[in-house]
Motif scaffolding. Structure first.
Motif, short mmCIF file in Angstrom:
data_model
loop_
_atom_site.label_atom_id
_atom_site.label_comp_id
_atom_site.label_asym_id
_atom_site.label_seq_id
_atom_site.Cartn_x
_atom_site.Cartn_y
_atom_site.Cartn_z
N LEU A 135 3.47 -1.33 4.02
CA LEU A 135 3.02 0.05 3.84
C LEU A 135 4.18 0.98 3.52
N ILE B 148 -6.11 2.63 6.99
CA ILE B 148 -5.03 1.65 6.89
C ILE B 148 -5.20 0.53 7.91
N ALA C 125 0.85 -1.20 0.00
CA ALA C 125 0.00 0.00 0.00
C ALA C 125 0.88 1.23 0.00
N LEU D 105 -7.80 -1.76 6.54
CA LEU D 105 -7.23 -2.52 5.43
C LEU D 105 -6.36 -3.66 5.95
N ALA E 144 -2.55 -1.54 -3.04
CA ALA E 144 -3.59 -0.57 -2.73
C ALA E 144 -2.97 0.83 -2.79
N TYR F 161 -4.98 -4.33 -8.31
CA TYR F 161 -4.81 -3.12 -7.52
C TYR F 161 -6.17 -2.51 -7.21
N LEU G 160 0.38 -6.75 5.28
CA LEU G 160 0.42 -5.47 4.59
C LEU G 160 1.82 -4.87 4.67
#
Length: 344
Positions: A105, A89, A75, A92, A131, A152, A103
Motif C-alpha cells: 500500500l 483497504i 494499491a 481488499l 488497485a 488494474y 498487498l
C-alpha cells in the motif's frame, strides 16, 4: 540442517521437509501454497499444518522467478485521515490474502505531486496488479499500466469511460436521501460536502445532490451549499457557518458521517433540535452513525464490498479466468431518528 517434526535442531525447513511431514509430494506442497484451487481442502489443510509446525517460509524470490509472479498487488490510496478508506483497504487486503496475495500500500497525501512516480515504484517492486482509488488519474498512469501489461482496478470511481471500475451509482445514493426528505415534505435543504477541487468523489456527490434536488423541485437556497475538508471539526465549523445566516432550509445533508457528527454537535450547542427544528442526513453509514445523538439517517455505501470485489476482479484477471466488468454495487438508505417531518 533443517528442522523436522519432533527434532529440536535449529535450521531452516525446506519444501521437502514439509512434503515429508504432510505425506505428499513437493509439487503438492507448492500447489497448496500457490494454487490452492488445484487440490482438495483436506490435502491443503494437511500441508498448512506441516508448514505451521515447521515454521516453513517459502523462498519468495525463487518462486517468483519460476512463476514470473511476486504474488503481490499494489494499491495507491491517499492518506486516510477521517475517512472510510481503511474499511475498503482492509477488505481488499483480506480478500487478496485469502487467494495468497500480499498487498503493498502506498498512501500519499491528496496533493502529492509525485503521481505516476509512486506507481512506477510499485511496478519496479514487481507487483502483479494494481488497485487505484477513483478514476481521476493522469493519462501517464494508464499508459504505464498498459505498457507493463498489469491488470488494474479503479475503486470508488464514477467514470463510465473505463470498464475496470468497482463502485456504486452516486446518483442512486443521492436520490435515496433526497426522496426521503421530499416524502417528509422538506422543500429546501442545505448541503455540506467535501472540497471539489481535488476530490473526484466530492465532485460526484455534489453534482448528484444538486441533480436529485432539482428533480424533486427541492431548493438549495443561496449560500446553502458549503465545501469543507472531511472531519468532525470541519462539520462542526461548517454547520455554525450555515447557522450564522438566515435558515432558508429545513434539512441539511452532509457529505459523509464524519461531517454529520460534527454538525450534530454544533446544532446541539446552538439549541437547534434534531429533527424537530432541522433534519440531518448523511452518507456512508459508518459504525458510529447509529450511536450519535440522535442516531443518524444515512445512506449505507458498500465500502467494504468495493475492496472485496476489487480483489476478486484482479485475482480473476491474474489467473486468466474470464471476468466481466465489475458491477455497480447497491446502496441502501438507513432511516434513523435524525430526520423527521418538516417543522410546522
Amino acid at each position: 540442517m533443517a528442522t523436522t517434526a519432533g527434532s529440536g535442531s535449529p535450521g531452516r525447513a525446506s519444501l521437502a521437509n514439509v512434503a515429508k511431514l504432510a505425506g505428499v509430494s513437493t509439487g503438492t506442497v507448492s500447489r497448496a501454497l500457490t494454487r490452492p484451487e488445484m487440490i482438495s481442502e483436506a490435502t491443503r489443510a494437511r500441508v498448512l499444518r506441516a508448514v505451521e509446525q515447521l515454521d516453513y517460509v517459502a523462498n519468495g524470490s525463487a518462486r517468483s522467478l519460476a512463476a514470473r509472479r511476486t504474488m503481490t498487488v499494489g494499491a495507491i490510496v491517499p492518506r486516510f485521515g477521517t475517512s472510510s478508506f481503511p474499511i475498503m483497504i482492509q477488505s481488499l487486503e483480506s480478500q487478496l490474502a485469502a487467494d495468497g496475495y500480499t498487498l503493498l500500500l502506498a498512501s500519499p497525501d491528496h496533493n502529492d505531486p509525485r503521481g505516476p512516480a509512486i506507481l512506477r515504484t510499485l511496478l519496479e517492486r514487481g507487483v502483479d496488479a494494481v488497485a487505484l482509488l477513483g478514476a481521476d488519474h493522469p493519462a501517464q498512469t494508464f499508459a504505464l499500466l498498459e505498457a507493463h501489461q498489469k491488470p488494474y482496478v479503479l475503486m470508488w470511481g464514477q467514470t463510465s469511460r473505463r470498464k475496470e471500475v468497482v463502485s456504486f451509482h452516486e446518483q442512486a445514493a443521492a436520490t435515496l436521501v433526497v426522496d426521503h426528505l421530499h416524502d417528509l415534505r422538506h422543500r429546501a435543504i442545505a448541503f455540506i460536502g467535501g472540497r471539489t477541487a481535488d476530490n473526484e468523489r466530492a465532485r460526484s456527490r455534489r453534482r448528484a445532490m444538486i441533480k436529485a434536488a432539482r428533480s424533486r423541485d427541492i431548493a438549495l437556497p443561496r449560500g446553502a451549499v458549503v465545501e469543507s475538508d472531511y472531519g468532525f471539526r470541519e462539520g462542526y465549523d461548517a454547520m455554525l457557518e450555515l447557522l450564522g445566516g438566515e435558515l432558508g432550509f429545513t434539512a441539511v445533508v452532509l457529505g459523509n458521517d464524519y461531517l454529520a457528527a460534527g454538525a450534530l454537535s454544533a446544532l446541539d450547542q446552538a439549541g437547534v433540535r434534531v429533527p424537530e427544528d432541522l433534519s440531518v442526513a448523511s452518507f456512508n453509514d459508518n459504525d458510529f452513525a447509529a450511536f450519535l445523538h440522535p442516531p443518524l439517517t444515512t445512506v449505507r455505501l458498500p465500502i467494504g464490498e468495493i475492496g472485496r470485489e476489487a480483489a476478486r476482479y484482479l485475482v480473476g484477471r491474474l489467473h486468466g479466468k474470464p471476468v466481466h466488468a465489475p458491477k455497480r454495487l447497491p446502496v441502501e438508505l438507513v432511516v434513523r431518528a435524525s430526520t423527521g417531518p418538516v417543522p410546522r
